[in-house]
Design an enzyme around this catalytic site. Structure first.
Site, PDB file in Angstrom:
ATOM      1  N   LYS A  34       0.851  -1.199   0.000  1.00 43.79           N
ATOM      2  CA  LYS A  34       0.000   0.000   0.000  1.00 43.79           C
ATOM      3  C   LYS A  34       0.880   1.240   0.000  1.00 43.79           C
ATOM      4  CE  LYS A  34      -3.389   2.528   2.856  1.00 43.79           C
ATOM      5  NZ  LYS A  34      -4.280   2.514   4.031  1.00 43.79           N
ATOM      6  N   LYS A  41     -10.373  12.712   8.142  1.00 45.27           N
ATOM      7  CA  LYS A  41      -9.997  12.246   9.475  1.00 45.27           C
ATOM      8  C   LYS A  41      -9.993  13.417  10.463  1.00 45.27           C
ATOM      9  CE  LYS A  41      -6.818   8.523   8.090  1.00 45.27           C
ATOM     10  NZ  LYS A  41      -7.533   7.402   8.751  1.00 45.27           N
ATOM     11  N   ASP A  85       1.476   6.024   5.743  1.00 42.01           N
ATOM     12  CA  ASP A  85       0.514   5.115   5.111  1.00 42.01           C
ATOM     13  C   ASP A  85       1.084   4.485   3.829  1.00 42.01           C
ATOM     14  OD1 ASP A  85      -1.934   3.927   5.547  1.00 42.01           O
ATOM     15  OD2 ASP A  85      -3.085   5.426   4.429  1.00 42.01           O
ATOM     16  N   GLU A 117      -9.555   3.747   1.836  1.00 37.83           N
ATOM     17  CA  GLU A 117      -8.974   3.852   0.491  1.00 37.83           C
ATOM     18  C   GLU A 117      -7.935   2.777   0.215  1.00 37.83           C
ATOM     19  OE1 GLU A 117      -7.804   5.349   3.072  1.00 37.83           O
ATOM     20  OE2 GLU A 117      -5.667   4.924   2.847  1.00 37.83           O
ATOM     21  N   ARG A 170      -7.891  -0.465   0.853  1.00 36.49           N
ATOM     22  CA  ARG A 170      -8.438  -1.683   0.243  1.00 36.49           C
ATOM     23  C   ARG A 170      -8.835  -1.439  -1.206  1.00 36.49           C
ATOM     24  NH1 ARG A 170     -12.812  -2.043   4.924  1.00 36.49           N
ATOM     25  NH2 ARG A 170     -10.986  -1.154   5.954  1.00 36.49           N
TER      26      ARG A 170
HETATM   27  N1  BES Z   1      -4.420   4.330   6.847  1.00 33.37           N
HETATM   28  C1  BES Z   1      -5.589   4.054   7.591  1.00 33.37           C
HETATM   29  C2  BES Z   1      -5.368   3.013   8.672  1.00 33.37           C
HETATM   30  C3  BES Z   1      -4.486   3.383   9.829  1.00 33.37           C
HETATM   31  C4  BES Z   1      -5.041   3.871  10.982  1.00 33.37           C
HETATM   32  C5  BES Z   1      -3.128   3.181   9.786  1.00 33.37           C
HETATM   33  C6  BES Z   1      -4.239   4.187  12.057  1.00 33.37           C
HETATM   34  C7  BES Z   1      -2.330   3.494  10.855  1.00 33.37           C
HETATM   35  C8  BES Z   1      -2.879   3.989  12.007  1.00 33.37           C
HETATM   36  C9  BES Z   1      -6.689   3.537   6.675  1.00 33.37           C
HETATM   37  O1  BES Z   1      -6.692   4.041   5.386  1.00 33.37           O
HETATM   38  C10 BES Z   1      -7.968   3.936   7.286  1.00 33.37           C
HETATM   39  O2  BES Z   1      -8.234   5.098   7.342  1.00 33.37           O
HETATM   40  N2  BES Z   1      -8.746   2.959   7.715  1.00 33.37           N
HETATM   41  C11 BES Z   1     -10.001   3.212   8.310  1.00 33.37           C
HETATM   42  C12 BES Z   1     -10.964   2.191   7.767  1.00 33.37           C
HETATM   43  C13 BES Z   1     -12.405   2.461   8.127  1.00 33.37           C
HETATM   44  C14 BES Z   1     -12.885   3.711   7.426  1.00 33.37           C
HETATM   45  C15 BES Z   1     -13.217   1.262   7.707  1.00 33.37           C
HETATM   46  C16 BES Z   1      -9.846   3.070   9.822  1.00 33.37           C
HETATM   47  O3  BES Z   1      -9.068   2.217  10.268  1.00 33.37           O
HETATM   48  O4  BES Z   1     -10.478   3.835  10.546  1.00 33.37           O
HETATM   49 ZN    ZN Z   2      -4.906   4.653   4.676  1.00 30.94          ZN
HETATM   50 MN    MN Z   3      -7.760   5.874   5.237  1.00 28.20          MN
END
Ligand code: BES
Ligand code: ZN
Ligand code: MN
Length: 497
Positions: free
Chosen positions: A266, A278, A289, A350, A352
């Site tokens: 990724k 966020k 990321d 994003e 996935r």
């Molecule tokens: N890059 C984030 C995941 C992440 C969170 C990595 C904290 C490192 C630390 C990912 O793209 C994300 O935002 N995931 C969401 C998914 C949700 C919207 C289903 C998440 O984990 O909140």
């Molecule tokens: Zn992400």
């Molecule tokens: Mn994200």
């Protein structure tokens, strides 16, 4: 860069600024170097230990001046703890702690003698010594302009052996340890690099540099090309950003008749969440990321240096995830490269999406296995904590191999399930799937989504959202980007059969 030389010689006779000696807690001993040095030094070392001034506790460090009693000016004693609890992970930690101590005391050169103990070979011990040393003394100073003269560095290490037949295995171990550690440090540099520096373009340039060094194949597709190939999910994520997106494909040992293995990383160089933005607290962390992408680049470089007899295909979808008038939106339906459609519930899921197209793309190489690495879900951090990778797989033997590599490298990974029940959460009313299910089980639901794009190929998904970056240092991992996944993958690939 630290130079590491292997020389024939006896530690207790070797003139140097500092001699590094390791010891277990009493009564256990490593016979050999320690005892001969002690003898030469008229029992000084046994005196220290019997008086309790050096106990040999794990990671204990004690510096002593020899006052001319030995050709070495100083000796650093480092503890290995209890002999029966010892393993290579502790050895890497102790090597790191000794290295940090030496670095911080401003000593630039030291010597150390490797000798067999605890049924470990000199090759294994040398590789892990170098790994602990190089990873533990890593620092990221690229953007520090003040007090640069105060930055300390070890310049040279001499690894000694008194046995000519051990020279070759030690040199091999040192060389492997160096290649692997340099790969980890390359990944750390990319992760620690800020989002305005490490852009998708920079990842592509890095891939091209690596490819050029090793005569690898490399292809970099831009957004227009990705669009005409049908990568509707990758393009949707990328189109909100001004920074040009790159879809990177590298191949080690193309057309040489080796089994193909796809490594997918990724590469979100900054994740703001997009329109589903966020909260601003800790958003700076979302520069990491692209840790999966960094690991894939590093593994490709090391795989070539180690001449691994495999056809490795490194695939990196690289883009930012930003909100703008051109950004994709919740409710949008995307057509992925696989032909399957996805309803966007959150633009923050994003990873996935870009990975779904990358996984589908990997299928054209008919790989024997696909391994993806991604900072995919915060839920994985909730489930397993900061230090542990979430491990998912659809093939028992590949899962087992990955768990073995995890145990060998000390990069902890813990398996989570991919049961069918979880699929219900991502059924959509308007498309084949939605990109988000429930908060509960979030890491698994993310992995279930990805599984729909790996076809029937043995596949492993590593959710590295936790360990990609650490706040509190570990024995040989300083604070910041960790380069997690690099050693795990290299071990898996080295042991491939
Ligand atoms: N890059 C984030 C995941 C992440 C969170 C990595 C904290 C490192 C630390 C990912 O793209 C994300 O935002 N995931 C969401 C998914 C949700 C919207 C289903 C998440 O984990 O909140
Ligand atoms: Zn992400
Ligand atoms: Mn994200």
């Amino acid at each position: 860069m630290m130079e590491i030389r292997v020389e024939l010689g006896k530690a207790e006779r070797y003139p140097c600024e500092l001699l590094l000696l390791f010891s277990f807690e009493l009564p256990a001993r490593i016979e050999g170097v320690w005892e001969r040095t002690d003898l030469e030094w008229k029992g000084f070392l046994s005196g220290l230990m019997s008086q309790g001034d050096f106990k040999g506790e794990l990671f204990e460090c004690r510096l002593v001046h020899t006052q001319g009693a030995l050709p070495a000016k100083r000796v650093l004693l480092t503890g290995l703890g209890k002999r029966e609890e010892f393993d290579l992970e502790k050895w890497r930690g102790a090597s790191s702690k000794a290295g940090q101590f030496i670095k911080n005391s401003g000593v630039k050169r030291f010597a150390f003698a490797v000798e067999k103990f605890n049924r470990l070979t000199v090759e294994e011990l040398s590789e892990s010594f170098v790994t602990g040393l190089l990873l533990g003394t890593y620092q990221f100073n690229e953007f520090k302009t003040l007090d640069r003269d105060k930055i300390k560095e070890i310049e040279e290490v001499v690894v000694l052996t008194e046995f000519p037949e051990d020279m070759k295995p030690i040199q091999d171990g040192v060389q492997k340890g160096r290649i692997i550690s340099e790969a980890v440090c390359m990944a750390r540099d990319l992760v620690n690099g800020p989002g305005n520096q490490v852009t998708p373009t920079v990842l592509a340039v890095k891939a091209e540099e690596i490819a050029k060094r090793h005569n690898m194949e490399v292809q970099v597709f831009n957004l227009g090309q990705a669009e005409s190939m049908g990568m509707g999910a990758f393009v949707a994520v990328a189109k909100g950003s001004q920074e040009p997106a790159k879809f990177i494909v590298m191949e080690h040992n193309k057309n040489k008749g080796f089994e193909a293995i796809a490594l997918v990383g990724k590469g979100i160089t900054f994740d703001s969440g997009g329109i589903s933005i966020k909260p601003s607290e800790n958003m700076d962390r979302m520069k990491d990321d692209m840790s999966g992408a960094a690991a894939v680049l590093a593994v490709m470089d090391a795989a070539a240096r180690l001449q691994l007899p495999l056809h490795l295909v490194g695939i990196i979808p690289a883009t930012e995830n930003l909100p703008s008038g051109k950004a994709y939106k919740p409710g949008d339906v995307l057509k992925t490269l696989s032909g399957q459609t996805v309803e966007v519930i959150s633009t923050d899921a994003e990873g996935r999406l870009i990975l779904s197209d990358a996984l589908t793309y990997s299928l054209r190489y008919k790989p024997k296995a696909i391994i993806d690495l991604a900072t995919l879900t915060g839920a994985c951090v909730v489930a397993l904590g900061d230090y542990v990778t979430g491990l998912f797989g659809n093939d028992e033997s590949l899962v087992k191999k990955t768990e073995d590599a995890s145990a060998k490298t000390g990069e902890k990974a813990w398996r989570l399930p991919l049961w069918d029940e979880y699929f219900d959460y991502i059924k959509s009313d308007v498309a084949d799937f939605k990109n988000v299910g429930t908060r509960a089980g979030g890491a698994i639901i993310g992995a279930i989504f990805l599984s729909k794009f790996a076809g029937k190929i043995p596949w492993i998904h590593l959710d590295i959202a936790g360990p990609a970056h650490i706040e509190k240092e570990k024995p040989y991992i300083p604070r910041g980007g960790t380069g997690v996944g690099v050693r795990l993958l290299l071990q898996l690939l080295r042991d491939w059969k």
